[in-house]
Design a protein around this motif. Structure first.
Motif, PDB file in Angstrom:
ATOM      1  N   ARG A   1       0.830  -1.210   0.000  1.00 15.76           N
ATOM      2  CA  ARG A   1       0.000   0.000   0.000  1.00 15.76           C
ATOM      3  C   ARG A   1       0.861   1.255   0.000  1.00 15.76           C
ATOM      4  NH1 ARG A   1      -3.685  -0.351   4.620  1.00 15.76           N
ATOM      5  NH2 ARG A   1      -4.599  -2.011   3.385  1.00 15.76           N
ATOM      6  N   HIS A   2       1.965   1.249   0.750  1.00 15.69           N
ATOM      7  CA  HIS A   2       2.846   2.420   0.786  1.00 15.69           C
ATOM      8  C   HIS A   2       3.564   2.615  -0.540  1.00 15.69           C
ATOM      9  CE1 HIS A   2       3.112   1.903   5.424  1.00 15.69           C
ATOM     10  NE2 HIS A   2       1.963   2.400   5.037  1.00 15.69           N
ATOM     11  N   VAL A   3       4.033   1.523  -1.121  1.00 15.62           N
ATOM     12  CA  VAL A   3       4.753   1.622  -2.393  1.00 15.62           C
ATOM     13  C   VAL A   3       3.805   2.079  -3.494  1.00 15.62           C
ATOM     14  CG1 VAL A   3       6.082   0.350  -4.121  1.00 15.62           C
ATOM     15  CG2 VAL A   3       6.440  -0.116  -1.699  1.00 15.62           C
ATOM     16  N   LYS A   4       2.569   1.606  -3.469  1.00 14.97           N
ATOM     17  CA  LYS A   4       1.595   1.988  -4.499  1.00 14.97           C
ATOM     18  C   LYS A   4       1.232   3.462  -4.421  1.00 14.97           C
ATOM     19  CE  LYS A   4      -0.336  -2.545  -5.056  1.00 14.97           C
ATOM     20  NZ  LYS A   4      -1.322  -3.518  -4.697  1.00 14.97           N
ATOM     21  N   ASN A   5       1.410   4.091  -3.249  1.00 13.31           N
ATOM     22  CA  ASN A   5       1.084   5.503  -3.090  1.00 13.31           C
ATOM     23  C   ASN A   5       2.146   6.420  -3.687  1.00 13.31           C
ATOM     24  OD1 ASN A   5      -1.397   5.132  -1.883  1.00 13.31           O
ATOM     25  ND2 ASN A   5      -0.544   5.064   0.168  1.00 13.31           N
ATOM     26  N   VAL A   6       3.293   5.889  -4.063  1.00 12.87           N
ATOM     27  CA  VAL A   6       4.311   6.713  -4.710  1.00 12.87           C
ATOM     28  C   VAL A   6       3.856   6.927  -6.154  1.00 12.87           C
ATOM     29  CG1 VAL A   6       6.738   6.854  -5.378  1.00 12.87           C
ATOM     30  CG2 VAL A   6       6.115   5.777  -3.215  1.00 12.87           C
ATOM     31  N   PRO A   7       3.783   8.194  -6.609  1.00 12.40           N
ATOM     32  CA  PRO A   7       3.259   8.472  -7.950  1.00 12.40           C
ATOM     33  C   PRO A   7       4.092   7.828  -9.063  1.00 12.40           C
ATOM     34  CG  PRO A   7       3.619  10.504  -6.702  1.00 12.40           C
ATOM     35  CD  PRO A   7       4.172   9.385  -5.890  1.00 12.40           C
ATOM     36  N   GLY A   8       3.411   7.487 -10.175  1.00 17.79           N
ATOM     37  CA  GLY A   8       4.087   6.982 -11.355  1.00 17.79           C
ATOM     38  C   GLY A   8       4.233   5.483 -11.414  1.00 17.79           C
ATOM     39  N   ARG A   9       3.568   4.765 -10.537  1.00 13.10           N
ATOM     40  CA  ARG A   9       3.729   3.320 -10.447  1.00 13.10           C
ATOM     41  C   ARG A   9       3.076   2.595 -11.623  1.00 13.10           C
ATOM     42  NH1 ARG A   9       4.373  -0.799  -6.580  1.00 13.10           N
ATOM     43  NH2 ARG A   9       3.056  -2.581  -7.010  1.00 13.10           N
ATOM     44  N   PRO A  10       3.847   1.804 -12.372  1.00  9.94           N
ATOM     45  CA  PRO A  10       3.283   0.983 -13.451  1.00  9.94           C
ATOM     46  C   PRO A  10       2.704  -0.320 -12.888  1.00  9.94           C
ATOM     47  CG  PRO A  10       5.651   0.753 -13.382  1.00  9.94           C
ATOM     48  CD  PRO A  10       5.284   1.742 -12.301  1.00  9.94           C
ATOM     49  N   LYS A  11       2.090  -1.160 -13.733  1.00  8.77           N
ATOM     50  CA  LYS A  11       1.485  -2.380 -13.205  1.00  8.77           C
ATOM     51  C   LYS A  11       1.669  -3.593 -14.105  1.00  8.77           C
ATOM     52  CE  LYS A  11      -0.517  -4.604 -10.093  1.00  8.77           C
ATOM     53  NZ  LYS A  11       0.510  -5.315  -9.408  1.00  8.77           N
ATOM     54  N   THR A  12       2.808  -4.252 -14.009  1.00  7.12           N
ATOM     55  CA  THR A  12       3.046  -5.619 -14.479  1.00  7.12           C
ATOM     56  C   THR A  12       4.097  -6.165 -13.530  1.00  7.12           C
ATOM     57  OG1 THR A  12       4.910  -5.199 -15.960  1.00  7.12           O
ATOM     58  CG2 THR A  12       2.697  -4.966 -16.923  1.00  7.12           C
ATOM     59  N   ASP A  13       4.282  -7.474 -13.485  1.00  7.03           N
ATOM     60  CA  ASP A  13       5.272  -8.025 -12.560  1.00  7.03           C
ATOM     61  C   ASP A  13       6.661  -7.469 -12.832  1.00  7.03           C
ATOM     62  OD1 ASP A  13       3.298  -9.458 -11.347  1.00  7.03           O
ATOM     63  OD2 ASP A  13       3.789 -11.353 -12.317  1.00  7.03           O
ATOM     64  N   LYS A  14       7.054  -7.427 -14.102  1.00  8.78           N
ATOM     65  CA  LYS A  14       8.387  -6.921 -14.455  1.00  8.78           C
ATOM     66  C   LYS A  14       8.504  -5.436 -14.105  1.00  8.78           C
ATOM     67  CE  LYS A  14      11.597  -6.346 -18.287  1.00  8.78           C
ATOM     68  NZ  LYS A  14      11.860  -6.598 -19.700  1.00  8.78           N
ATOM     69  N   LEU A  15       7.513  -4.641 -14.492  1.00 13.54           N
ATOM     70  CA  LEU A  15       7.564  -3.210 -14.200  1.00 13.54           C
ATOM     71  C   LEU A  15       7.461  -2.938 -12.704  1.00 13.54           C
ATOM     72  CD1 LEU A  15       5.456  -1.771 -17.152  1.00 13.54           C
ATOM     73  CD2 LEU A  15       7.942  -1.770 -16.889  1.00 13.54           C
ATOM     74  N   ASP A  16       6.707  -3.774 -11.980  1.00 17.71           N
ATOM     75  CA  ASP A  16       6.633  -3.633 -10.518  1.00 17.71           C
ATOM     76  C   ASP A  16       8.011  -3.807  -9.887  1.00 17.71           C
ATOM     77  OD1 ASP A  16       3.966  -3.077 -10.323  1.00 17.71           O
ATOM     78  OD2 ASP A  16       3.382  -5.034  -9.530  1.00 17.71           O
ATOM     79  N   ALA A  17       8.749  -4.805 -10.329  1.00 22.65           N
ATOM     80  CA  ALA A  17      10.084  -5.060  -9.774  1.00 22.65           C
ATOM     81  C   ALA A  17      11.020  -3.896 -10.070  1.00 22.65           C
ATOM     82  CB  ALA A  17      10.654  -6.367 -10.335  1.00 22.65           C
ATOM     83  N   ILE A  18      10.975  -3.390 -11.296  1.00 18.92           N
ATOM     84  CA  ILE A  18      11.824  -2.251 -11.665  1.00 18.92           C
ATOM     85  C   ILE A  18      11.442  -1.021 -10.856  1.00 18.92           C
ATOM     86  CG2 ILE A  18      12.413  -0.660 -13.547  1.00 18.92           C
ATOM     87  CD1 ILE A  18      12.008  -3.099 -15.471  1.00 18.92           C
ATOM     88  N   TRP A  19      10.132  -0.759 -10.750  1.00 16.04           N
ATOM     89  CA  TRP A  19       9.658   0.398  -9.996  1.00 16.04           C
ATOM     90  C   TRP A  19      10.073   0.301  -8.527  1.00 16.04           C
ATOM     91  CZ3 TRP A  19       8.349   5.142 -10.432  1.00 16.04           C
ATOM     92  CH2 TRP A  19       7.637   5.793  -9.427  1.00 16.04           C
ATOM     93  N   LEU A  20       9.901  -0.862  -7.929  1.00 15.29           N
ATOM     94  CA  LEU A  20      10.275  -1.042  -6.533  1.00 15.29           C
ATOM     95  C   LEU A  20      11.765  -0.797  -6.341  1.00 15.29           C
ATOM     96  CD1 LEU A  20       9.426  -1.798  -3.664  1.00 15.29           C
ATOM     97  CD2 LEU A  20       9.818  -4.189  -4.263  1.00 15.29           C
ATOM     98  N   ALA A  21      12.595  -1.289  -7.260  1.00 17.19           N
ATOM     99  CA  ALA A  21      14.048  -1.059  -7.162  1.00 17.19           C
ATOM    100  C   ALA A  21      14.364   0.432  -7.165  1.00 17.19           C
ATOM    101  CB  ALA A  21      14.774  -1.769  -8.303  1.00 17.19           C
ATOM    102  N   LYS A  22      13.736   1.169  -8.054  1.00 18.21           N
ATOM    103  CA  LYS A  22      13.996   2.615  -8.148  1.00 18.21           C
ATOM    104  C   LYS A  22      13.510   3.354  -6.904  1.00 18.21           C
ATOM    105  CE  LYS A  22      13.958   2.851 -13.183  1.00 18.21           C
ATOM    106  NZ  LYS A  22      13.288   3.404 -14.372  1.00 18.21           N
ATOM    107  N   VAL A  23      12.344   2.974  -6.401  1.00 17.41           N
ATOM    108  CA  VAL A  23      11.795   3.625  -5.205  1.00 17.41           C
ATOM    109  C   VAL A  23      12.694   3.374  -3.998  1.00 17.41           C
ATOM    110  CG1 VAL A  23       9.877   3.506  -3.541  1.00 17.41           C
ATOM    111  CG2 VAL A  23       9.410   3.652  -5.995  1.00 17.41           C
ATOM    112  N   ILE A  24      13.134   2.144  -3.827  1.00 19.14           N
ATOM    113  CA  ILE A  24      13.921   1.784  -2.651  1.00 19.14           C
ATOM    114  C   ILE A  24      15.338   2.328  -2.742  1.00 19.14           C
ATOM    115  CG2 ILE A  24      14.767  -0.128  -1.233  1.00 19.14           C
ATOM    116  CD1 ILE A  24      11.588   0.446  -1.402  1.00 19.14           C
ATOM    117  N   GLU A  25      15.943   2.308  -3.933  1.00 23.87           N
ATOM    118  CA  GLU A  25      17.312   2.805  -4.042  1.00 23.87           C
ATOM    119  C   GLU A  25      17.385   4.300  -3.748  1.00 23.87           C
ATOM    120  OE1 GLU A  25      18.684   1.854  -7.994  1.00 23.87           O
ATOM    121  OE2 GLU A  25      17.865   3.689  -8.856  1.00 23.87           O
ATOM    122  N   ARG A  26      16.277   4.993  -3.900  1.00 26.49           N
ATOM    123  CA  ARG A  26      16.229   6.427  -3.624  1.00 26.49           C
ATOM    124  C   ARG A  26      15.702   6.742  -2.215  1.00 26.49           C
ATOM    125  NH1 ARG A  26      15.346   5.651  -9.029  1.00 26.49           N
ATOM    126  NH2 ARG A  26      16.406   7.092 -10.439  1.00 26.49           N
TER     127      ARG A  26
END
Length: 141
Positions: free
Chosen positions: A98-123
């Motif tokens: 729920r917290h990760v989904k609240n960050v704007p710009g989130r895409p929705k596929t398994d591959k894009l979710d993994a990439i998005w999560l990596a970018k959110v967490i690394e920052r």
């Protein structure tokens, strides 16, 4: 008067973010580019949730010299992945979906979710959840 800072952003140098499903996990590893300073290289792979495949994931992360593994909490599917990688010596963090989904710009596929999560967490854009230690024996077989 507004002051502009030229300080570099502190990134997690070598990170893996994992999108966890019932039968598969999609892992995105982001590491510094070998030739271009300040640039990142990412690779995405899919693994089964069987223990042998998770060991294969662990071996790949070790070869990539990953120093942090982040994953979203998905039902209880995260437990075997989290505890196995933690037992293999990785610094694992669990993030509330729920917290990760609240960050704007989130895409929705398994591959894009993994990439998005990596970018959110690394920052450092999300904080990890508390995982109670000592539950690994019952979750990994």
């Amino acid at each position: 008067m507004e002051e502009v800072s030229e300080e570099p952003v502190d990134l997690v140098e070598r990170i893996c973010a994992i999108d966890i499903g019932k039968t598969t996990v999609v892992a995105c590893v982001r590491v510094p580019h070998e030739v271009k300073p300040g640039r990142r290289v990412q690779e995405v792979r899919e693994f089964s949730t069987l223990p042998s495949s998770l060991i294969e994931l662990s071996d790949w992360l070790r070869c990539q010299q990953v120093n942090k593994v982040a994953m979203e909490s998905t039902s209880t599917y995260w437990k075997p992945v989290y505890y196995l990688l933690e037992a293999e010596g990785f610094d694992c963090e669990l993030f509330n979906a729920r917290h990760v989904k609240n960050v704007p710009g989130r895409p929705k596929t398994d591959k894009l979710d993994a990439i998005w999560l990596a970018k959110v967490i690394e920052r450092g854009m999300c904080r990890p959840s508390l995982v109670i230690p000592g539950r690994s024996a019952s979750c990994v077989t």
